[in-house]
Design an enzyme around this catalytic site. Structure first.
Site, PDB file in Angstrom:
ATOM      1  N   SER A 128      37.179  47.143  27.372  1.00 25.26           N
ATOM      2  CA  SER A 128      36.537  45.826  27.312  1.00 25.26           C
ATOM      3  C   SER A 128      35.922  45.578  25.944  1.00 25.26           C
ATOM      4  O   SER A 128      35.448  46.494  25.284  1.00 25.26           O
ATOM      5  CB  SER A 128      35.429  45.720  28.363  1.00 25.26           C
ATOM      6  OG  SER A 128      34.777  44.480  28.215  1.00 25.26           O
ATOM      7  N   LYS A 182      37.018  48.625  35.706  1.00 18.43           N
ATOM      8  CA  LYS A 182      37.235  47.500  34.789  1.00 18.43           C
ATOM      9  C   LYS A 182      37.385  46.188  35.577  1.00 18.43           C
ATOM     10  O   LYS A 182      36.919  45.122  35.160  1.00 18.43           O
ATOM     11  CB  LYS A 182      38.471  47.754  33.907  1.00 18.43           C
ATOM     12  CG  LYS A 182      38.824  46.588  32.969  1.00 18.43           C
ATOM     13  CD  LYS A 182      37.687  46.292  32.014  1.00 18.43           C
ATOM     14  CE  LYS A 182      37.903  45.254  30.941  1.00 18.43           C
ATOM     15  NZ  LYS A 182      38.745  44.152  31.061  1.00 18.43           N
ATOM     16  N   HIS A 185      34.009  45.158  36.516  1.00 21.14           N
ATOM     17  CA  HIS A 185      33.393  44.634  35.277  1.00 21.14           C
ATOM     18  C   HIS A 185      33.778  43.165  35.110  1.00 21.14           C
ATOM     19  O   HIS A 185      32.940  42.308  34.828  1.00 21.14           O
ATOM     20  CB  HIS A 185      33.866  45.460  34.078  1.00 21.14           C
ATOM     21  CG  HIS A 185      33.567  44.853  32.744  1.00 21.14           C
ATOM     22  ND1 HIS A 185      34.290  43.793  32.217  1.00 21.14           N
ATOM     23  CD2 HIS A 185      32.599  45.125  31.822  1.00 21.14           C
ATOM     24  CE1 HIS A 185      33.796  43.450  31.048  1.00 21.14           C
ATOM     25  NE2 HIS A 185      32.769  44.242  30.776  1.00 21.14           N
ATOM     26  N   ASN A 186      35.053  42.877  35.298  1.00 23.92           N
ATOM     27  CA  ASN A 186      35.505  41.500  35.092  1.00 23.92           C
ATOM     28  C   ASN A 186      34.986  40.563  36.175  1.00 23.92           C
ATOM     29  O   ASN A 186      34.690  39.399  35.900  1.00 23.92           O
ATOM     30  CB  ASN A 186      37.035  41.460  35.012  1.00 23.92           C
ATOM     31  CG  ASN A 186      37.530  41.913  33.642  1.00 23.92           C
ATOM     32  OD1 ASN A 186      36.857  42.693  32.968  1.00 23.92           O
ATOM     33  ND2 ASN A 186      38.673  41.440  33.226  1.00 23.92           N
ATOM     34  N   GLU A 189      31.680  39.820  35.082  1.00 23.47           N
ATOM     35  CA  GLU A 189      31.832  38.932  33.904  1.00 23.47           C
ATOM     36  C   GLU A 189      32.017  37.480  34.374  1.00 23.47           C
ATOM     37  O   GLU A 189      31.385  36.555  33.840  1.00 23.47           O
ATOM     38  CB  GLU A 189      33.041  39.413  33.086  1.00 23.47           C
ATOM     39  CG  GLU A 189      33.435  38.544  31.905  1.00 23.47           C
ATOM     40  CD  GLU A 189      34.743  39.037  31.238  1.00 23.47           C
ATOM     41  OE1 GLU A 189      34.827  40.227  30.900  1.00 23.47           O
ATOM     42  OE2 GLU A 189      35.672  38.226  31.077  1.00 23.47           O
ATOM     43  N   HIS A 451      34.334  40.291  73.653  1.00 21.00           N
ATOM     44  CA  HIS A 451      34.356  41.319  72.606  1.00 21.00           C
ATOM     45  C   HIS A 451      33.177  42.294  72.693  1.00 21.00           C
ATOM     46  O   HIS A 451      33.121  43.242  71.939  1.00 21.00           O
ATOM     47  CB  HIS A 451      34.362  40.647  71.228  1.00 21.00           C
ATOM     48  CG  HIS A 451      35.618  39.875  70.955  1.00 21.00           C
ATOM     49  ND1 HIS A 451      36.842  40.477  70.833  1.00 21.00           N
ATOM     50  CD2 HIS A 451      35.849  38.548  70.809  1.00 21.00           C
ATOM     51  CE1 HIS A 451      37.771  39.567  70.602  1.00 21.00           C
ATOM     52  NE2 HIS A 451      37.188  38.370  70.593  1.00 21.00           N
TER      53      HIS A 451
HETATM   54  C1  6PG Z   1      37.099  42.207  28.481  1.00 20.98           C
HETATM   55  C2  6PG Z   1      37.629  40.988  29.192  1.00 20.98           C
HETATM   56  C3  6PG Z   1      39.096  40.829  29.082  1.00 20.98           C
HETATM   57  C4  6PG Z   1      39.643  39.635  29.837  1.00 20.98           C
HETATM   58  C5  6PG Z   1      39.170  38.333  29.334  1.00 20.98           C
HETATM   59  C6  6PG Z   1      39.842  37.124  29.983  1.00 20.98           C
HETATM   60  O1  6PG Z   1      36.397  42.942  29.153  1.00 20.98           O
HETATM   61  O2  6PG Z   1      37.352  42.376  27.287  1.00 20.98           O
HETATM   62  O3  6PG Z   1      37.307  41.092  30.548  1.00 20.98           O
HETATM   63  O4  6PG Z   1      39.695  42.011  29.564  1.00 20.98           O
HETATM   64  O5  6PG Z   1      41.007  39.665  29.743  1.00 20.98           O
HETATM   65  O6  6PG Z   1      37.809  38.212  29.478  1.00 20.98           O
HETATM   66  O7  6PG Z   1      39.788  37.144  31.344  1.00 20.98           O
HETATM   67  P1  6PG Z   1      40.173  35.829  32.172  1.00 20.98           P
HETATM   68  O8  6PG Z   1      41.363  35.215  31.495  1.00 20.98           O
HETATM   69  O9  6PG Z   1      40.516  36.275  33.550  1.00 20.98           O
HETATM   70  O10 6PG Z   1      38.980  34.947  32.094  1.00 20.98           O
END
Ligand code: 6PG
Length: 466
Positions: A128, A182, A185-186, A189, A451
């Site tokens: 990331s 990861k 993490h996303n 995010e 149930h």
């Molecule tokens: C990271 C990000 C990366 C991700 C982009 C776009 O940790 O560097 O998570 O891996 O690809 O943030 O994600 P989206 O296109 O799903 O918004």
């Protein structure tokens, strides 16, 4: 000269990672299907070029790397299987393929099984930090055979971001653990970004603030407990003026959020595990809704409902918005970590939650001061199932839930959508309520489907006399 490591895929991420490795003193063999792009890349590598060895074919590539060979793959998700197949034809037993793209962890585990017969190890590594991170120090989440990690560890730790001298890189568990982490993490995010966007929407539509005014507020918040990369770049995006029109650039951007799917995977996994991650779900849902711009425009005309300013003056609203964002963030991280805690148990991964929080403190997109608080909390109480039960988090939520409550209420009355903040509040209120309303659900399920339910005053399954 033989290379210490190989890298396939010279897109922006791959290219930057190669430069990062060369800069740290490693010799890197590079290959991509596009040979002119490979030669152009090496030609553009300046003083680092002597440590970057281009290979025209997969065979040449493998021959350039000192065995046992660690090979990093940074290719689009759809190309991973094909590249692994060609690699398996030139690599030898004991070599390791390190998939550093955003792969679905189920696919990673399948690939690990597929390569077993060839004796090639597959490490699933979440990286990331975007292209800047790849060049100057990403956060690296590794999972898979630990021997494969040990082979690549000197390179990975050298290129990773550092937080107070500690490398933001770790082996997190076997199988698909790295790619799973990861994915979460996303998911976090997405929630983080969604809540920031909701606060921005309230400032713009509820308080009538200009982008430049908002930029100042976010910059100010970035000096406090919300200090994070995402808040920092929010201020930068908001203060950017379009050269041609002299308008704030953000006002010219179409309000349709795209996604490559990793946030959605996080939510799917949470659902599979039976863990509620409502803030992450709301964030994914909001991106989907944002993409329906035609329907939204039609519906705005059809409903023609008024939107009001927030019934708060700006000076009173700003600190409440800050509290709401902080409380919402707490909920998103608590939910993301709860998903990981359950996945760890279910998959027998033994995920080190304190380490995960610690390697997210620098390099990655969600890096923040708050992750240091989470690191300390897990270091003090390993094995905790939900951060919301930690004394420090109880205090933080007690101090900030009121701001979240007021912001969500004011937004609802003004007709301004705050799906992730609302989800954060609702799940918080549900979580700290010992007796909820699911007793009626159980009654209904028993009524229509026999149930059964449990009673508070009897042992064992019961039925009603409906
Ligand atoms: C990271 C990000 C990366 C991700 C982009 C776009 O940790 O560097 O998570 O891996 O690809 O943030 O994600 P989206 O296109 O799903 O918004």
């Amino acid at each position: 000269m033989q290379a210490d490591i190989g890298l396939v895929g010279l897109g922006v991420m791959g290219g930057n990672l190669a430069l990062n490795m060369a800069e740290k003193g490693f010799t890197v063999a590079v290959h991509s299907l596009d040979w002119p792009a490979v030669t152009a890349f090496v030609a553009g590598a300046g003083e680092l070029a002597p440590r970057i060895l281009p290979a025209k074919t997969m065979k040449e590539f493998a021959d350039l790397i000192r065995p046992p060979r660690p090979v990093i793959l940074l290719v689009p998700a759809a190309a991973v299987d094909a590249v692994m197949k060609s690699l398996s034809e030139v690599l030898a037993r004991g070599d390791a393929v390190i998939d550093a793209g955003n792969s679905d962890f189920h696919e990673t585990e399948r690939r690990q099984r597929d390569m077993v017969d060839d004796g090639i190890m597959v490490l699933g590594v979440g990286v990331s930090g975007g292209h800047e991170g790849a060049r100057h120090g990403p956060s690296i989440m590794a999972g898979g055979p630990v021997q494969a990690y040990r082979m690549a560890e000197p390179v990975l730790t050298a290129i990773a971001a550092k937080y107070e001298g500690e490398a933001c890189c770790a082996w997190l568990g076997p199988g698909g653990a790295g790619h799973f982490v990861k994915t979460i993490h996303n998911g976090i995010e997405y929630a983080d970004i969604q809540m920031i966007a909701e606060i921005y929407g309230l400032m713009r539509d509820g308080l009538g603030m200009s982008a430049a005014e908002m930029a100042q507020v976010f910059a100010e918040w970035n000096r406090g407990r919300l200090n994070s990369y995402l808040i920092e770049i929010t201020a930068q995006v908001l203060e950017t003026v379009d050269d041609a029109t002299h308008k704030s650039l953000v006002d010219l951007i179409v309000d349709r959020a795209e996604q490559k799917g990793t946030g959605r995977w996080a939510v799917i996994e949470a659902q599979r595990l039976g863990v509620s991650a409502e803030t992450l779900e709301a964030a994914v849902g909001a991106r989907v809704l944002s993409s329906l711009s035609q329907q939204r425009a039609t519906a705005e005309k059809l409903y023609d409902l008024p939107r009001h300013p927030l019934a708060l003056d700006r000076a009173a609203a700003i600190p409440k918005l800050e509290q709401a964002l902080f409380a919402g963030k707490i909920m998103a991280y608590a939910q993301g970590f709860a998903v990981m805690a359950h996945a760890s148990e279910q998959n027998v991964w033994n995920l080190p939650l304190a380490t995960i929080a610690s390697i997210w403190r620098a390099g990655c997109i969600i890096r923040s001061q708050f992750l240091d608080t989470i690191t300390e909390t897990f270091r003090a109480e390993e094995g905790m199932l939900n951060l919301l039960l930690a004394p420090r988090f109880v205090t933080m939520m007690k101090d900030n839930h009121q701001g979240l409550r007021e912001v969500v209420s004011h937004a609802a009355l003004a007709g301004l959508p705050v799906p992730a903040l609302s989800a954060a509040l609702a799940s918080f209120d549900g979580y700290h309520q010992a007796r909820g309303s699911a007793n009626l659900i159980q009654g209904l399920r028993d009524f229509f489907g026999s149930h059964s339910f449990e009673r508070i005053d009897k042992v064992g399954p019961q039925h009603g006399m409906w």
